[in-house]
Structures are given as C-alpha cells and as structure tokens.
Scaffold this motif. Structure first.
Motif, PDB file in Angstrom:
ATOM      1  N   PRO A  80      -5.693  -7.902  -4.562  1.00  0.00           N
ATOM      2  CA  PRO A  80      -5.800  -6.855  -4.962  1.00  0.00           C
ATOM      3  C   PRO A  80      -6.722  -6.968  -5.776  1.00  0.00           C
ATOM      4  CG  PRO A  80      -3.838  -6.716  -4.278  1.00  0.00           C
ATOM      5  CD  PRO A  80      -4.263  -8.408  -3.594  1.00  0.00           C
ATOM      6  N   ALA A  81      -7.530  -5.897  -5.951  1.00  0.00           N
ATOM      7  CA  ALA A  81      -7.704  -5.500  -7.398  1.00  0.00           C
ATOM      8  C   ALA A  81      -7.620  -4.621  -7.903  1.00  0.00           C
ATOM      9  CB  ALA A  81      -9.616  -5.624  -7.498  1.00  0.00           C
ATOM     10  N   ALA A  82      -6.461  -4.333  -8.464  1.00  0.00           N
ATOM     11  CA  ALA A  82      -6.095  -2.525  -8.775  1.00  0.00           C
ATOM     12  C   ALA A  82      -6.955  -2.066  -9.380  1.00  0.00           C
ATOM     13  CB  ALA A  82      -5.054  -2.732 -10.188  1.00  0.00           C
ATOM     14  N   ARG A  83      -6.366  -0.165  -8.795  1.00  0.00           N
ATOM     15  CA  ARG A  83      -7.786   0.245  -9.125  1.00  0.00           C
ATOM     16  C   ARG A  83      -7.620   1.116 -10.003  1.00  0.00           C
ATOM     17  NH1 ARG A  83      -5.807   4.796  -6.093  1.00  0.00           N
ATOM     18  NH2 ARG A  83      -4.350   5.373  -4.635  1.00  0.00           N
ATOM     19  N   ALA A 119       1.126  -9.666 -13.839  1.00  0.00           N
ATOM     20  CA  ALA A 119       0.449  -9.402 -14.951  1.00  0.00           C
ATOM     21  C   ALA A 119      -0.209  -8.381 -15.266  1.00  0.00           C
ATOM     22  CB  ALA A 119      -0.257 -10.565 -15.478  1.00  0.00           C
ATOM     23  N   VAL A 120      -0.855  -7.161 -14.215  1.00  0.00           N
ATOM     24  CA  VAL A 120      -2.246  -6.511 -14.079  1.00  0.00           C
ATOM     25  C   VAL A 120      -1.117  -4.739 -13.776  1.00  0.00           C
ATOM     26  CG1 VAL A 120      -3.831  -5.361 -13.476  1.00  0.00           C
ATOM     27  CG2 VAL A 120      -4.393  -7.127 -13.136  1.00  0.00           C
ATOM     28  N   THR A 121      -0.551  -5.395 -13.023  1.00  0.00           N
ATOM     29  CA  THR A 121       0.530  -3.676 -12.561  1.00  0.00           C
ATOM     30  C   THR A 121       1.889  -4.198 -12.303  1.00  0.00           C
ATOM     31  OG1 THR A 121      -0.059  -4.412  -9.950  1.00  0.00           O
ATOM     32  CG2 THR A 121      -1.523  -3.093 -11.449  1.00  0.00           C
ATOM     33  N   ASP A 134      14.741   8.581  -9.342  1.00  0.00           N
ATOM     34  CA  ASP A 134      12.861   8.311  -9.777  1.00  0.00           C
ATOM     35  C   ASP A 134      13.560   6.970  -9.944  1.00  0.00           C
ATOM     36  OD1 ASP A 134      11.606  10.074  -8.009  1.00  0.00           O
ATOM     37  OD2 ASP A 134      12.403  11.438  -9.762  1.00  0.00           O
ATOM     38  N   VAL A 135      12.343   5.999  -9.673  1.00  0.00           N
ATOM     39  CA  VAL A 135      12.988   4.146 -10.387  1.00  0.00           C
ATOM     40  C   VAL A 135      11.791   3.919 -11.010  1.00  0.00           C
ATOM     41  CG1 VAL A 135      14.440   2.338 -10.229  1.00  0.00           C
ATOM     42  CG2 VAL A 135      15.166   3.994  -8.916  1.00  0.00           C
ATOM     43  N   VAL A 136      11.621   3.148 -12.037  1.00  0.00           N
ATOM     44  CA  VAL A 136      10.449   2.582 -12.497  1.00  0.00           C
ATOM     45  C   VAL A 136      11.522   1.254 -13.101  1.00  0.00           C
ATOM     46  CG1 VAL A 136      10.904   3.452 -14.983  1.00  0.00           C
ATOM     47  CG2 VAL A 136       8.928   1.994 -14.109  1.00  0.00           C
ATOM     48  N   ARG A 137      10.792  -0.204 -12.733  1.00  0.00           N
ATOM     49  CA  ARG A 137      11.051  -1.033 -13.150  1.00  0.00           C
ATOM     50  C   ARG A 137      10.039  -2.363 -13.341  1.00  0.00           C
ATOM     51  NH1 ARG A 137      16.777  -1.901 -14.166  1.00  0.00           N
ATOM     52  NH2 ARG A 137      15.460  -4.270 -14.286  1.00  0.00           N
ATOM     53  N   ASP A 138      10.407  -3.302 -14.564  1.00  0.00           N
ATOM     54  CA  ASP A 138       9.189  -3.980 -15.071  1.00  0.00           C
ATOM     55  C   ASP A 138       9.541  -5.325 -14.570  1.00  0.00           C
ATOM     56  OD1 ASP A 138       7.156  -5.429 -16.173  1.00  0.00           O
ATOM     57  OD2 ASP A 138       7.628  -4.381 -17.874  1.00  0.00           O
ATOM     58  N   ASP A 178       7.657   6.801  -1.591  1.00  0.00           N
ATOM     59  CA  ASP A 178       6.213   5.814  -1.066  1.00  0.00           C
ATOM     60  C   ASP A 178       6.432   5.056  -2.708  1.00  0.00           C
ATOM     61  OD1 ASP A 178       4.981   7.226   0.695  1.00  0.00           O
ATOM     62  OD2 ASP A 178       3.680   8.617  -0.036  1.00  0.00           O
ATOM     63  N   LEU A 179       5.842   3.610  -2.744  1.00  0.00           N
ATOM     64  CA  LEU A 179       6.354   2.549  -3.623  1.00  0.00           C
ATOM     65  C   LEU A 179       4.202   2.373  -3.850  1.00  0.00           C
ATOM     66  CD1 LEU A 179       8.238   2.332  -1.142  1.00  0.00           C
ATOM     67  CD2 LEU A 179       9.112   0.402  -2.622  1.00  0.00           C
ATOM     68  N   TRP A 180       4.677   2.175  -5.023  1.00  0.00           N
ATOM     69  CA  TRP A 180       3.359   1.842  -6.073  1.00  0.00           C
ATOM     70  C   TRP A 180       3.775   1.032  -6.931  1.00  0.00           C
ATOM     71  CZ3 TRP A 180       4.986   6.618  -6.456  1.00  0.00           C
ATOM     72  CH2 TRP A 180       5.070   7.040  -7.472  1.00  0.00           C
ATOM     73  N   PHE A 181       2.697   0.654  -7.403  1.00  0.00           N
ATOM     74  CA  PHE A 181       2.967  -0.307  -9.263  1.00  0.00           C
ATOM     75  C   PHE A 181       1.710  -0.159  -9.205  1.00  0.00           C
ATOM     76  CE2 PHE A 181       4.327  -3.115  -5.737  1.00  0.00           C
ATOM     77  CZ  PHE A 181       5.282  -4.054  -6.463  1.00  0.00           C
ATOM     78  N   GLU A 182       2.186  -0.182 -10.605  1.00  0.00           N
ATOM     79  CA  GLU A 182       1.200   0.664 -11.677  1.00  0.00           C
ATOM     80  C   GLU A 182       1.531  -0.498 -13.131  1.00  0.00           C
ATOM     81  OE1 GLU A 182       2.216   4.517 -12.660  1.00  0.00           O
ATOM     82  OE2 GLU A 182       3.493   3.859 -13.906  1.00  0.00           O
ATOM     83  N   ALA A 183      -0.067  -0.396 -13.719  1.00  0.00           N
ATOM     84  CA  ALA A 183       0.057  -0.844 -15.526  1.00  0.00           C
ATOM     85  C   ALA A 183       1.228  -0.676 -16.715  1.00  0.00           C
ATOM     86  CB  ALA A 183      -1.242  -1.002 -16.123  1.00  0.00           C
TER      87      ALA A 183
END
Length: 266
Positions: A30-33, A105-107, A211-215, A253-258
């Motif tokens: 998928p293309a990251a939007r 590599a993108v998100t 709240d969690v954020v992981r690389d 909800d879960l999501w990936f981001e740059a």
C-alpha cells in the motif's frame, strides 16, 4: 497421543501460523497516504468506525488454534465514547489477524492504545510455562528464506511442517508482561524467530489506557539485522492457556506513520 501440555505450549508459534497469512502474497504494497500534518500514515481497519457488537472491521479475522481447546472471545464495545476492541481470555488463546503489506522504511512507527484488567501472575517470557500475556501485538515480516542461515532454515522447515507453510520467518511481539520490566526483551521461549518486547508490565497500570508508540524498523534491526523487509501482517490478542488465568484486554485503533522530521533540509 501427544500430551495436552505440550500441545498448549506451542501457542506462540501457532498464533503466527494463521491461515490469513497465506493471502499476503496476493496483496500489493500500500502507498502510505499523506495526512493534513504532512506525515505519511497507514491506518489499519478502525474499531472506532464500527458499531458496538460482534461484527469486526473488514479485514480482521479471528484465528483459532486447533491445538488449544478454548478460544478467546472478541467483540466491540463502547469505552469513554469510542468503540474499542475487547478480548476476553479465560484459560484460552487465539488471535485477531490482519493481512496487510506495509513498508516500515516509509512508516516505521506503530501507534496503538491498550488496557488490561489485570496482569497475569504466571507470565514470564523466559519460561515456556510462562508464555502467556495479558495483551499482545504481533508484527509479522516477509523475510526471504535466503536471509536465514542453514541451521535456521532447517528449524523453520521443521516448524512449518508442524504449524503450517505460512509460518513467518521473523516477527516481533509486543506484550504486557509480568516477570520482566517494561523495556526488557528476549527471544521467545520456543523460537528465536520471534522477538518478545515488554511494553508494559505488572499491575501498576492495570485498568488504565496506555498509549504506545514503537519504532518497528529499529526493533526489527536490533533483533534480526539488515536489510529491513516488508511487514506482512498484524495480529492482536491475549493468551492464558498455559497459566490457566483470566484477563480482559482492550485495544484502540492502530496505525503506522512516518518519523517526523526534526531539522531542515541539508
């Protein structure tokens, strides 16, 4: 006949060998939007967009385990005005899986919220009998077989005969543990193709949203090295079949981001 306790203790491997993984090769990357913030983002099918009840967002599939007698229960309920996922695990194990290709590599940043009713007294990532967790988030990677050494290829071949041809060759598992402190990590008690990372631990924050954020790109490289492969799927759940305990876990909800750029262009 194989003893029941041996069958139960394969849960971590079996949770990864879900039939939904076989669809990964059919999915385009998928293309990251771009969001209004200018940060690339990939949303997973949102629980918050659905009404309460037993209907799950399209794409998420409940995967039960033939080797475990009791399955978890998954449903959607309202929590502080938002629809969230609830997992009820009572001496049981199963997962909610999503097949989706994502380029870390993108998100590379994975964000989510979770909450558990209690920690599991017997949870311990260093012991096979302690391979239960109040909440789990798996990130599965499409690692080519040629990346593995001869010994690892032989182990994977044996594991796939037992658990299915779709068993991924590399995965990260973020857990709410007990015996280990938040921030600790180690290989799963059954396989060194699954890196366990303790995000929350113990009862101090039980009953609270976290709240969690992981690389995931950095976590993958720390565990498996370069190059970084595509993500092939996500799985959520809790498991209590080894320890015989009970827990209720909730996920937002879960999501990936740059990663956000902190400096100007060079």
């Amino acid at each position: 006949m194989e003893p029941m306790n041996n069958r139960r203790r394969r849960t971590s491997l079996a949770l990864l060998a879900t039939p939904v993984i076989s669809a990964f090769s059919l999915l385009p990357t998928p293309a990251a939007r771009a969001e209004s913030t200018g940060v690339a983002r990939v949303d997973l099918p949102r629980f918050s967009a659905e009404p309460v009840g037993h209907r799950l967002p399209a794409g998420w599939t409940h995967q039960t385990l033939p080797s475990v007698e009791r399955a978890n229960r998954f449903d959607l309920l309202a929590d502080d005005g938002r629809t969230v996922l609830r997992v009820l695990s009572d001496r049981s194990a199963s997962s909610l899986a999503l097949a989706k290709r994502i380029d870390p590599a993108v998100t590379p940043l994975l964000r989510w919220r979770w909450r558990v009713s209690n920690a599991l007294a017997g949870s311990d990532l260093q012991r096979k009998v302690g391979d239960d967790y109040a909440a789990r988030v798996y990130v599965l990677f499409d690692l080519p077989p040629e990346r593995l050494g001869v010994g690892d290829r032989m182990k994977m071949a044996a594991a796939r005969l037992l658990h299915g041809a779709e068993l991924p060759a590399a995965a990260l598992c973020y857990v709410w543990g007990t015996a280990q402190a938040a921030g600790e990590s180690g290989w799963n008690a059954y396989t060194d193709r699954l890196r366990m990372i303790v995000v929350d631990s113990g009862k101090a924050h039980a009953g609270q949203w976290r709240d969690v954020v992981r690389d995931v790109a950095a976590d993958f490289r720390a565990a498996f090295g370069d190059p970084l492969p595509l993500i092939s799927g996500i799985a959520l759940g809790a498991d209590t079949d080894n320890t015989g305990e009970r827990v209720e876990a909730r996920f937002g909800d879960l999501w990936f981001e740059a990663r956000r750029q902190t400096g100007g262009a060079a």
